[in-house]
Design an enzyme around this catalytic site. Structure first.
Site, short mmCIF file in Angstrom:
data_model
loop_
_atom_site.label_atom_id
_atom_site.label_comp_id
_atom_site.label_asym_id
_atom_site.label_seq_id
_atom_site.Cartn_x
_atom_site.Cartn_y
_atom_site.Cartn_z
N ARG A 204 55.74 36.54 -23.05
CA ARG A 204 55.74 35.58 -22.04
C ARG A 204 56.98 35.80 -20.86
NH1 ARG A 204 56.01 33.68 -27.31
NH2 ARG A 204 54.37 32.21 -28.11
N HIS B 262 51.22 33.32 -16.01
CA HIS B 262 50.78 33.31 -17.52
C HIS B 262 49.62 33.78 -17.75
CE1 HIS B 262 51.58 31.63 -21.57
NE2 HIS B 262 50.34 31.13 -21.48
N ARG C 279 49.29 37.05 -19.74
CA ARG C 279 49.57 37.05 -21.28
C ARG C 279 47.98 36.66 -21.78
NH1 ARG C 279 52.71 35.60 -26.25
NH2 ARG C 279 51.97 33.62 -26.77
N HIS D 232 52.60 33.44 -32.57
CA HIS D 232 52.23 31.88 -32.72
C HIS D 232 52.09 31.40 -34.06
CE1 HIS D 232 50.38 30.90 -28.56
NE2 HIS D 232 51.59 30.91 -28.35
N TYR E 65 52.61 38.22 -43.57
CA TYR E 65 51.98 39.42 -43.22
C TYR E 65 52.82 40.17 -42.33
CZ TYR E 65 47.92 36.16 -44.00
OH TYR E 65 47.09 35.39 -44.42
#
Length: 382
Positions: free
Chosen positions: A201, A307, A310, A333, A342
């Protein structure tokens, strides 16, 4: 006629009937409205008595606080709000909620009022995303009012009103990304490429420090992000969630360029910023707008936001074979729980994603095969 054991009903000079009853606090109270018949008044009084015995009675005086007073206090009392979130809430309250609901008491505001407010906002041209954010804030305030015992139920009951349906953003092609990067000022070339191929970002890039770039491993550690406030100040803090703290792999084909950028443009100290302005100042969106506009013009592109880089990178990563789980980890996210589950496999898989992106980029940048009549400059071309 026997005297009622709870409350009183009396006929007013107007012919309507008034009800009074004792609350749990011992205060004698009047019903919020009068009744056309004595029977209706007695039914209301019976229900109120049952409500008190069931422990469902609310002190009506508590709900008499104005929305402006309660909403302002609600925002001020939220713990741990990030500066930008606090700024957003204050703006939504001041511009979109208080002008309509400010002078009403919390108990006066009903579902019909909120439906009318939402329609009026949308009809007046306020963006659907902004209205959805304002509605979510309104609903959160009323949720707390229910918990505080001011009202019985939340009047925000419009299905889907808090959902943001933002239009789908455009995606650049692989070649367009590199054309755009090559069309900008050299010190910002890697900013564009990392926004795309490392899924970073703006705030994460602006906060990126030298110590968090590992050129040997080809990774970037994301631990901070910048927030720009309306007063012009810039703050650096942690990402919004634990999932935002992550290690992202950079495609191998970009590492030589990243190394050159670090040597030429990045600040020298370990805590120095990787991206700074020509005079060494921190990156600000307002200042970069000019650079971005010029790059788009030079690349003969239009309609793209920063943006979108991304968004483009995430799309290309998905095309390279990344699973939804891979993408959420790479983008930052996933929930904290999912990120922890994970974490042990994310970096290995992320390296594969980065390398696959690099191969796609290399293929896109290969020179096109010469036309048949260009293969033999000295020939006849027949």
């Amino acid at each position: 006629m026997s005297k009622r054991r709870f409350g009183r009903v009396r006929k007013l000079p107007s012919g309507r009937f008034q009800v009074r009853y004792p609350g749990l606090d011992g205060i004698d109270r009047t019903a919020p409205n009068t009744f056309a018949t004595k029977r209706e008044a007695e039914i209301w009084l019976t229900k109120k008595e049952a409500e008190i015995h069931a422990g469902d009675w609310l002190n009506p005086d508590l709900g008499k606080v104005s929305f402006k007073e309660y909403g302002t206090a609600w925002v001020e009392e939220r713990p741990g709000l990030r500066p930008k979130t606090l700024q957003l809430y204050e703006g939504l309250l001041r511009i979109h909620l208080v002008p309509t609901f400010g002078n009403r008491t919390m108990s006066e505001i009903k579902e019909a009022h909120i439906r009318k407010w939402r329609k009026t906002r949308l009809d007046d041209g306020v963006g659907a995303v902004t209205v959805a954010k304002a509605y979510r804030l309104l609903k959160a305030i009323f949720n707390t009012a229910v918990e505080d015992g001011l009202i019985k139920s939340n009047p925000c009951k419009i299905k889907g009103a808090g959902k943001e349906d933002s239009p789908e953003r455009p995606v650049l092609t692989m070649k367009q990304v590199f054309v755009l990067a090559d069309s900008t000022e050299p010190r910002f070339r890697m900013l564009i490429l990392l926004a795309t191929f490392a899924s970073l970002r703006w705030g994460e890039l602006a906060a990126l420090q030298r110590r968090n770039v590992d050129l040997e491993a080809g990774t970037i550690r994301v631990i901070g992000t910048t927030t720009e406030l309306k007063d012009g100040s810039v703050t650096i803090g942690p990402p919004k969630s634990e999932a935002g703290k992550r290690v992202v792999s950079v495609p191998a084909m970009l590492l030589p360029d990243l190394r050159a950028h670090m040597e030429t443009y990045a600040e020298r100290s370990d805590d120095g910023h990787v991206f700074v302005g020509p005079k060494g100042a921190k990156l600000r969106r307002a200042n970069f707008t000019r650079v971005w506009a010029a790059a788009l013009k030079n690349a003969k592109l239009s309609g793209f936001h920063f943006h979108d880089l991304r968004h483009t990178g995430n799309t290309l990563a998905a095309q390279s074979g990344a699973t939804l789980r891979d993408l959420m980890t790479r983008m930052g996210h996933s929930s904290t729980r999912a990120a922890l589950i994970y974490q042990h496999t994310a970096l290995e898989r992320d390296r594969a994603i980065a390398d696959a992106l690099g191969k796609l980029a290399e293929e896109a940048l290969k020179p096109e095969d010469p036309k048949p009549n260009e293969q033999d400059p000295g020939g006849s071309g027949t």
